[in-house]
Scaffold this active site. Structure first.
Site, PDB file in Angstrom:
ATOM      1  N   ASP A 130      72.563  42.966  55.413  1.00 54.73           N
ATOM      2  CA  ASP A 130      73.944  42.492  55.393  1.00 54.73           C
ATOM      3  C   ASP A 130      74.890  43.627  55.770  1.00 54.73           C
ATOM      4  O   ASP A 130      74.646  44.791  55.429  1.00 54.73           O
ATOM      5  CB  ASP A 130      74.325  41.984  54.004  1.00 54.73           C
ATOM      6  CG  ASP A 130      73.729  40.623  53.697  1.00 54.73           C
ATOM      7  OD1 ASP A 130      73.409  39.887  54.642  1.00 54.73           O
ATOM      8  OD2 ASP A 130      73.585  40.297  52.506  1.00 54.73           O
ATOM      9  N   ARG A 181      72.705  38.408  63.140  1.00 56.99           N
ATOM     10  CA  ARG A 181      73.415  37.308  62.476  1.00 56.99           C
ATOM     11  C   ARG A 181      74.902  37.585  62.627  1.00 56.99           C
ATOM     12  O   ARG A 181      75.390  38.642  62.227  1.00 56.99           O
ATOM     13  CB  ARG A 181      73.035  37.258  60.996  1.00 56.99           C
ATOM     14  CG  ARG A 181      73.805  36.233  60.160  1.00 56.99           C
ATOM     15  CD  ARG A 181      73.379  36.376  58.692  1.00 56.99           C
ATOM     16  NE  ARG A 181      73.868  35.288  57.874  1.00 56.99           N
ATOM     17  CZ  ARG A 181      74.901  35.372  57.044  1.00 56.99           C
ATOM     18  NH1 ARG A 181      75.584  36.511  56.954  1.00 56.99           N
ATOM     19  NH2 ARG A 181      75.265  34.339  56.313  1.00 56.99           N
TER      20      ARG A 181
END
Length: 319
Positions: A130, A181
């Site tokens: 992330d 992502r």
């Protein structure tokens, strides 16, 4: 104003001590969070899988302040992989580098990351790093490359569309065959590094989505999926129907099949969109967080969408 306020609360130790003790806060947070235990996360993933949806499991935590806590967080993440394997569910794992030591040293972070990647490799699985706020953006990307240099291909990253640098970052990551992502971004950033207006964030999201879609068709990369059979596919993380429609239309225009990209969403948000995309033949993955360190995550969700707070309040009895 609301975004800045709730982003501030996400990091404020004094607010956490107060709010985290309120039962109403947990009731509200439980819309987004599977529960406080790993078993809670696996339970939610089973339900998602039954609906044709894959998952990313996230053991909540960030900004650890000691090597001992960073190493414990690493072991907790490794246990998540063990539980996924034992349950036989379709899920990978997301991590934050500040959870495993980035606030202490890059060396400790890489050491812990390689342990996690080794476990993921054992299970033919994948780790998504992330992205956190802009002060650690380049360090996060640097550690991603160090993991690749250490021989690990089963790792990808999140890029945030609200940063000016993101288009260039994506071009480089695609060139080097990383799985990306794309999200809009959940942190409050200064105008010198990020688009201050949402219309500009949306426009950059569409540009970056098009880059990922084009890249999945054009690049010659080795298979990086856990099964070793399919090439890297773009991960488009958004609950914005307009961004989803743009990606669908652009993919159709350039000839990318529905099942060659993946829409990614957060647990508890836009279930209607999730189910609709599955019916249309698109891959869908839902981010499933669990753990006792839920407070910062919850506050960032409210910062992203303050209207959710107004939606949730009437559902609970404050007496």
């Amino acid at each position: 104003m609301f975004r800045s306020f709730f982003s501030y609360l996400a990091k404020a130790a004094w607010a956490r001590k107060i709010v985290a003790k309120w039962s109403i806060a947990w009731k509200m947070a439980s819309r987004f969070i599977a529960g406080e235990t790993l078993a809670d996360g696996i339970r939610v993933i089973k339900t998602l899988n039954a609906a044709g949806i894959n998952a990313t499991l996230d053991h909540l935590g960030e900004n650890t302040d000691s090597p001992e806590k960073a190493r414990q967080a690493t072991q907790d993440i490794i246990q998540a992989f063990d539980a996924i394997e034992e349950a036989g569910v379709r899920a990978n794992v997301s991590i934050k580098l500040t959870q495993i030591g980035l606030g202490i040293s890059d060396e400790l972070t890489l050491e812990n990351l390689l342990q996690i990647l080794n476990t993921a490799r054992k299970y033919h699985s994948f780790v998504r790093i992330d992205m956190e706020d802009s002060p650690v953006t380049q360090r996060t990307i640097n550690i991603l490359y160090k993991a690749r240099e250490a021989g690990y291909e089963n790792v990808g990253i999140v890029i945030q569309a609200y940063l000016y640098r993101s288009e260039a970052d994506i071009r480089k990551l695609l060139e080097d065959c990383f799985k990306v992502r794309l999200c809009k971004g959940a942190y409050t950033e200064p105008a010198k590094v990020a688009y201050p207006k949402m219309k500009d964030v949306d426009a950059n999201y569409d540009r970056c989505a098009a880059l990922l879609i084009d890249g999945s068709l054009a690049r010659e990369c080795p298979p990086l999926s856990p099964d070793g059979k399919t090439p890297p596919i773009p991960g488009l993380a958004t609950h914005d129907a307009r961004r989803i429609d743009f990606a669908k239309q652009y993919a159709a225009k350039v000839g990318l099949p529905n099942d060659a990209m993946e829409f990614q969403m957060l647990n508890g948000i836009r279930k209607d969109l999730q189910d609709g995309l599955v019916k249309e033949g698109y891959r869908v993955r839902v981010y499933v967080p669990y753990g006792t360190e839920w407070y910062p995550y919850f506050m960032r969700r409210i910062a992203e969408r303050p209207a959710d707070l107004l939606f949730l309040l009437p559902r609970f009895n404050f007496k």
